[in-house]
Design an enzyme around this catalytic site. Structure first.
Site, PDB file in Angstrom:
ATOM      1  N   GLU A  58      37.883   3.897 -26.775  1.00 36.51           N
ATOM      2  CA  GLU A  58      37.734   5.269 -26.308  1.00 36.51           C
ATOM      3  C   GLU A  58      38.997   5.757 -25.615  1.00 36.51           C
ATOM      4  O   GLU A  58      39.759   4.973 -25.043  1.00 36.51           O
ATOM      5  CB  GLU A  58      36.569   5.351 -25.316  1.00 36.51           C
TER       6      GLU A  58
ATOM      7  N   CYS B  56      43.836   9.635 -20.947  1.00 38.03           N
ATOM      8  CA  CYS B  56      43.553   8.289 -20.437  1.00 38.03           C
ATOM      9  C   CYS B  56      43.350   7.386 -21.644  1.00 38.03           C
ATOM     10  O   CYS B  56      42.435   7.605 -22.437  1.00 38.03           O
ATOM     11  CB  CYS B  56      42.289   8.359 -19.564  1.00 38.03           C
TER      12      CYS B  56
ATOM     13  N   CYS C  86      37.521  -6.225 -21.931  1.00 36.58           N
ATOM     14  CA  CYS C  86      38.341  -6.556 -20.755  1.00 36.58           C
ATOM     15  C   CYS C  86      37.801  -7.832 -20.119  1.00 36.58           C
ATOM     16  O   CYS C  86      36.595  -8.048 -20.072  1.00 36.58           O
ATOM     17  CB  CYS C  86      38.264  -5.413 -19.732  1.00 36.58           C
TER      18      CYS C  86
ATOM     19  N   CYS D 115      35.267  -6.960 -13.206  1.00 37.38           N
ATOM     20  CA  CYS D 115      34.982  -6.275 -11.947  1.00 37.38           C
ATOM     21  C   CYS D 115      33.489  -5.916 -11.920  1.00 37.38           C
ATOM     22  O   CYS D 115      32.938  -5.450 -12.923  1.00 37.38           O
ATOM     23  CB  CYS D 115      35.830  -5.015 -11.812  1.00 37.38           C
TER      24      CYS D 115
ATOM     25  N   CYS E   2      32.224  -2.146 -12.909  1.00 37.42           N
ATOM     26  CA  CYS E   2      32.812  -1.427 -14.045  1.00 37.42           C
ATOM     27  C   CYS E   2      32.040  -1.676 -15.332  1.00 37.42           C
ATOM     28  O   CYS E   2      31.613  -2.801 -15.598  1.00 37.42           O
ATOM     29  CB  CYS E   2      34.267  -1.874 -14.213  1.00 37.42           C
TER      30      CYS E   2
ATOM     31  N   SER F 157      44.231  -0.830  -8.435  1.00 41.67           N
ATOM     32  CA  SER F 157      42.800  -0.750  -8.137  1.00 41.67           C
ATOM     33  C   SER F 157      42.506  -1.706  -6.997  1.00 41.67           C
ATOM     34  O   SER F 157      42.410  -2.919  -7.194  1.00 41.67           O
ATOM     35  CB  SER F 157      41.987  -1.143  -9.375  1.00 41.67           C
ATOM     36  N   LEU F 158      42.375  -1.168  -5.797  1.00 40.54           N
ATOM     37  CA  LEU F 158      42.195  -2.018  -4.608  1.00 40.54           C
ATOM     38  C   LEU F 158      40.702  -2.186  -4.311  1.00 40.54           C
ATOM     39  O   LEU F 158      40.184  -3.302  -4.312  1.00 40.54           O
ATOM     40  CB  LEU F 158      42.940  -1.408  -3.419  1.00 40.54           C
ATOM     41  N   HIS F 159      40.049  -1.095  -4.000  1.00 43.54           N
ATOM     42  CA  HIS F 159      38.582  -1.035  -3.866  1.00 43.54           C
ATOM     43  C   HIS F 159      37.979  -1.807  -2.706  1.00 43.54           C
ATOM     44  O   HIS F 159      36.749  -1.901  -2.600  1.00 43.54           O
ATOM     45  CB  HIS F 159      37.880  -1.459  -5.162  1.00 43.54           C
TER      46      HIS F 159
ATOM     47  N   ASN G 237      30.992   6.175 -10.071  1.00 46.74           N
ATOM     48  CA  ASN G 237      30.187   6.662 -11.185  1.00 46.74           C
ATOM     49  C   ASN G 237      29.202   5.577 -11.587  1.00 46.74           C
ATOM     50  O   ASN G 237      29.611   4.461 -11.898  1.00 46.74           O
ATOM     51  CB  ASN G 237      31.096   7.017 -12.366  1.00 46.74           C
TER      52      ASN G 237
ATOM     53  N   CYS H 127      35.776   7.519 -14.778  1.00 52.55           N
ATOM     54  CA  CYS H 127      36.295   6.174 -14.506  1.00 52.55           C
ATOM     55  C   CYS H 127      35.194   5.121 -14.538  1.00 52.55           C
ATOM     56  O   CYS H 127      34.140   5.299 -13.938  1.00 52.55           O
ATOM     57  CB  CYS H 127      36.927   6.117 -13.125  1.00 52.55           C
TER      58      CYS H 127
HETATM   59  N1  SAH Z   1      42.263  -2.621 -15.424  1.00 50.65           N
HETATM   60  C1  SAH Z   1      43.033  -1.531 -14.855  1.00 50.65           C
HETATM   61  C2  SAH Z   1      42.893  -0.280 -15.669  1.00 50.65           C
HETATM   62  C3  SAH Z   1      41.520   0.350 -15.643  1.00 50.65           C
HETATM   63  S1  SAH Z   1      41.660   1.713 -14.613  1.00 50.65           S
HETATM   64  C4  SAH Z   1      42.655  -1.355 -13.406  1.00 50.65           C
HETATM   65  O1  SAH Z   1      41.759  -2.057 -12.948  1.00 50.65           O
HETATM   66  O2  SAH Z   1      43.295  -0.581 -12.710  1.00 50.65           O
HETATM   67  C5  SAH Z   1      40.060   2.250 -14.401  1.00 50.65           C
HETATM   68  C6  SAH Z   1      39.830   2.664 -12.972  1.00 50.65           C
HETATM   69  O3  SAH Z   1      38.461   3.053 -12.795  1.00 50.65           O
HETATM   70  C7  SAH Z   1      40.058   1.499 -12.036  1.00 50.65           C
HETATM   71  O4  SAH Z   1      40.575   1.915 -10.813  1.00 50.65           O
HETATM   72  C8  SAH Z   1      38.644   1.001 -11.882  1.00 50.65           C
HETATM   73  O5  SAH Z   1      38.513   0.158 -10.803  1.00 50.65           O
HETATM   74  C9  SAH Z   1      37.887   2.284 -11.768  1.00 50.65           C
HETATM   75  N2  SAH Z   1      36.453   2.140 -11.999  1.00 50.65           N
HETATM   76  C10 SAH Z   1      35.837   1.133 -12.634  1.00 50.65           C
HETATM   77  N3  SAH Z   1      34.502   1.319 -12.643  1.00 50.65           N
HETATM   78  C11 SAH Z   1      34.270   2.478 -11.992  1.00 50.65           C
HETATM   79  C12 SAH Z   1      33.101   3.222 -11.703  1.00 50.65           C
HETATM   80  N4  SAH Z   1      31.913   2.812 -12.113  1.00 50.65           N
HETATM   81  N5  SAH Z   1      33.244   4.380 -11.011  1.00 50.65           N
HETATM   82  C13 SAH Z   1      34.465   4.826 -10.645  1.00 50.65           C
HETATM   83  N6  SAH Z   1      35.610   4.168 -10.917  1.00 50.65           N
HETATM   84  C14 SAH Z   1      35.512   3.005 -11.579  1.00 50.65           C
END
Ligand code: SAH
Length: 340
Positions: free
Chosen positions: A90, A103, A110, A114, A117, A212-214, A288, A329
């Site tokens: 996608e 994007c 992948c 995480c 995700c 992507s820290l989170h 999301n 995302c």
């Molecule tokens: N693998 C890379 C590229 C993917 S970027 C990375 O981790 O950065 C996709 C972004 O969306 C990342 O910041 C990821 O953490 C975020 N993401 C993943 N699941 C999500 C969700 N359910 N809601 C909002 N953001 C999310």
């Protein structure tokens, strides 16, 4: 068959020299592909018939197959493409006042796993080639008839787990005689593969880096992102600091706000402490929902942001696009495909 989109201009020149063709023929073909955006060798009318036939026999050319195209209320378009081997990926096009941002996906599935995700629900099947990434951009431009001005490598996959192809992709779309998408308009997002961040800092290119820290500490990050067991937050901070020092570029930290997990004011203060002294800012991402995961979106987004601002940490809340079509995302997963 090799894809014609798999070559940087320099590589195409080498390839043509090996075929016994002149160097300028390669630059002509490159311009047809990217400046004039044609879909067949046949249309390249300043190239001899013979060479056009030879090229048609050697290289694949033309857009990706669009299996599904969904348009969101906010104008966002999500594409489901089918690759030559049947793989489904996608890409999401967002329309902004400053241009059109695409994007793109870098891997089929992948492996980063995480917890929050959707993309990682399908394990990595393979890396995408540079050409397959280039073709996502070309196909969308062709389909909409409009130029893509910005590219974010934030679709499915971990770009730094497919480093060489992603960098080749960047060089192709950035080339001034091609799509000429400015380096500062290209962003690569990683979950934090520190060894690759180091490599990236030596590329000598002005593209952006997002992390992507989170989480504000290892305890929480360990639970959310398995990658943190390989590269903890101290090592990540050091990697990012080195990157900033070498490149003089500002880094973005992405931080999803998850209800009751990482969204308290104490967490905001820990995050501010972590970022102190780094030329970086925070992009807060409203979560999301993903059916398979139990997380809920935070109800403290504004408070969290205000606390960071009070502590002089730059931060913005990401405006989500295409949530109604699962294009936001973390929602990408080739859903219509029956893969998952
Ligand atoms: N693998 C890379 C590229 C993917 S970027 C990375 O981790 O950065 C996709 C972004 O969306 C990342 O910041 C990821 O953490 C975020 N993401 C993943 N699941 C999500 C969700 N359910 N809601 C909002 N953001 C999310």
């Amino acid at each position: 068959m090799k894809s014609i989109y798999d070559y940087t201009q320099e590589q195409l020149i080498d390839e043509f020299l090996e075929l016994g063709e002149k160097k300028f023929r390669a630059t002509q073909v490159f311009e047809w592909l990217y400046l004039k955006n044609v879909n067949s060798f046949h249309e390249m009318n300043n190239i001899s018939q013979g060479l056009r036939q030879k090229l048609s026999a050697l290289y694949s050319i033309g857009p990706l197959q669009i299996n599904v195209k969904q348009v969101s209320k906010d104008g966002t378009i999500k594409y489901l493409f089918e690759l030559e081997d049947g793989g489904l990926i996608e890409a999401v096009l967002m329309v902004h006042d400053y241009g059109r941002s695409l994007c793109i996906t870098s891997q089929l599935g992948c492996n980063m796993a995480c917890e929050f995700c959707a993309s990682g629900l399908l394990k990595k099947q393979r890396n995408l080639t540079a050409g397959e990434m280039v073709n996502q951009v070309l196909t969308v431009m062709h389909d909409t008839g409009e130029r893509v001005s910005h590219v974010v490598v934030m679709g499915t996959g971990e770009p730094f787990d497919n480093y060489d192809e992603v960098m080749k992709f960047v060089r192709i779309i950035n080339h001034p005689h091609g799509l000429a998408i400015g380096a500062r308009h290209i962003t690569i997002s990683t979950c934090g593969l520190v060894n690759m961040i180091e490599r990236y800092s030596n590329e000598g290119i002005q593209t952006n880096l997002a992390i992507s820290l989170h989480a504000p500490n290892d305890e929480i990050r360990d639970q959310l992102m398995p990658v943190n067991k390989a590269f903890n937050m101290d090592s990540l901070r050091k990697g990012v600091a080195d990157y900033i020092e070498k490149t003089n570029r500002r880094v973005t930290f992405e931080y999803i706000l998850l209800d009751d997990v990482n969204d308290s004011l104490a967490h905001a203060r820990q995050l501010a402490h972590y970022m102190r002294g780094l030329n970086a800012y925070v992009n807060l991402i409203p979560y999301n929902s993903v059916d398979e995961h139990g997380f809920k979106p935070s109800s403290h987004v504004e408070e969290f942001k205000d606390e960071l601002l009070r502590l002089h940490i730059n931060c913005t809340v990401r405006k989500e696009h295409g949530r109604d079509i699962d294009g936001a995302c973390g929602q990408l997963r080739a859903k219509r495909s029956g893969v998952i």
